[in-house]
Write a protein that holds these residues in place. Sequence first.
Motif: not given
Length: 255
Positions: A38-65
């Motif tokens: 699955v191509p994300f079409c952006n850099d890893i910083y965007e996924i990491y930022k979303s996880i950190k904003e939720l204090d880690g209370n999420t998953t990578t797949i949830d962020v992608l959804l």
Amino acid sequence: MEDSRYNTLLIVEGEKCEYKYFSKFASLISKDRRIKVVPFCNDIYEIYKSIKELDGNTTTIDVLLYCLNLNDDQKEILIKNKFVYIYLVFDLELQNDRIENQKDSLSKIEEMLNLFNNETSEYGKLFINYPMMESYRHFKIDDVMTLENKTITSTNEVLINYKNIVGMEGDNKNIYSYTLNDFYNICKAHLMQAMLLTTNCFKIPSINDYYEHLLPINLHLAQQEIILKKKIMLVLNTSSFIYTEFYQGAFNKKN
């Protein structure tokens, strides 16, 4: 309940180079490791930022959804399949920074590698390519020795032009004609390059070497040191190691 159609998820940065490489690889490997790319079409910083904003209370797949980058068909794949293994493939991304900001960017990547450090976790395992995905072919694929100690300067001017450099210096075999042995040779060369980076010896690693010296965080810390001290980095495609994640017998392959 039937098994998931796909049990391995590869989240890749781009829809061109990365997607083509791993889609071809996925078409060649044994059926017990069914991969969805699955191509994300952006850099890893965007996924990491979303996880950190939720204090880690999420998953990578949830962020992608919840990501606007993915279309409905791609999101449906994430919903319908229970992935056992998750890998993320992204570029170092120093080319967009001024040289004085590279230290901060490198430190941020270090944080990410400590978070995305297990392919069976909710976050997955992150592979960073130095300087970017195109490094996989920055040598002659049939001659692994042509990668030995290959470096590139880490200046913005050079990094921006890296794809053109690989086009002139790298292997230009059509990726659609790659065999599984080509992927093995690519992996082998970059494993040896990684051993050179961490042990000063250009050799095929043992399984013990792989887990002692070639973890993504170890490689990044070694690259970070030479980038900051010498303004160069070793050309290194760590995402090619995904071959060994599937075929650990590759460590003992002689040809």
